[in-house]
Design a protein around this motif. Sequence first.
Motif, short mmCIF file in Angstrom:
data_model
loop_
_atom_site.label_atom_id
_atom_site.label_comp_id
_atom_site.label_asym_id
_atom_site.label_seq_id
_atom_site.Cartn_x
_atom_site.Cartn_y
_atom_site.Cartn_z
N HIS A 44 0.84 -1.19 0.00
CA HIS A 44 0.00 0.00 0.00
C HIS A 44 0.88 1.24 0.00
CE1 HIS A 44 -2.40 -3.20 2.01
NE2 HIS A 44 -3.25 -2.82 1.08
N SER A 45 0.29 2.35 -0.38
CA SER A 45 1.02 3.62 -0.42
C SER A 45 0.16 4.75 0.13
CB SER A 45 1.41 3.98 -1.87
OG SER A 45 2.43 3.14 -2.34
N MET A 46 0.85 5.81 0.52
CA MET A 46 0.18 7.07 0.86
C MET A 46 0.55 8.05 -0.23
SD MET A 46 0.62 7.54 4.95
CE MET A 46 2.40 7.60 4.84
N ALA A 47 -0.45 8.69 -0.78
CA ALA A 47 -0.20 9.71 -1.81
C ALA A 47 -0.56 11.07 -1.21
CB ALA A 47 -1.03 9.43 -3.05
N TYR A 48 0.16 12.07 -1.63
CA TYR A 48 -0.05 13.43 -1.15
C TYR A 48 -0.45 14.30 -2.33
CZ TYR A 48 2.56 11.36 2.66
OH TYR A 48 2.96 10.52 3.66
N VAL A 49 -1.56 15.00 -2.18
CA VAL A 49 -2.07 15.88 -3.22
C VAL A 49 -2.51 17.17 -2.56
CG1 VAL A 49 -3.88 16.20 -4.98
CG2 VAL A 49 -2.88 13.92 -4.61
N THR A 50 -2.04 18.30 -3.09
CA THR A 50 -2.52 19.58 -2.59
C THR A 50 -3.66 20.06 -3.48
OG1 THR A 50 -0.79 20.69 -3.86
CG2 THR A 50 -0.37 20.34 -1.51
N ALA A 51 -4.53 20.87 -2.91
CA ALA A 51 -5.67 21.43 -3.63
C ALA A 51 -5.86 22.87 -3.17
CB ALA A 51 -6.93 20.61 -3.37
#
Length: 148
Positions: A44-51
């Motif tokens: 599994h992974s953690m993804a980081y996305v800014t908005a």
Amino acid sequence: MLANKTTLVLVVFGLAGIYMPLLASISRRLLSTMASGNYVAGTHSMAYVTAPNQDVAKKIAGILVKNKLAACVNIIPNIVSVYEWKEEINEDPEVLMVIKTRTSRLEEMTAMVKENHPYEVCEVISSPIAQGNAPYLDWIGEIVPEKK
């Protein structure tokens, strides 16, 4: 007397040199098993996305969860991003999405974020999950199916 102390120090360090790597290896295996059962690191992974704001983040989060590309998305408000874009230094308020998913689904997840994100170039970066709470990791796997 000095020779006896020196010999004792050498014996202690010699034993430490032999046993410490063994003890460290056993400790790592025990902690890994206790923390995450039979979990394979990187599944599994953690993804980081800014908005730009919470509304955009909620929209993207809902799409990802509904389409089984994320088990959970945390939206962290009130961050400030300082970055260079088109030869200018910018400072903007944003929110951060922390997305938990299967590593095998990152490409699809990234495509879906890009389709629904207002930025010309949106941030999507990820890190594999090495270990964690076994029931939580199992839950991610139940919610987000393997890539077909």
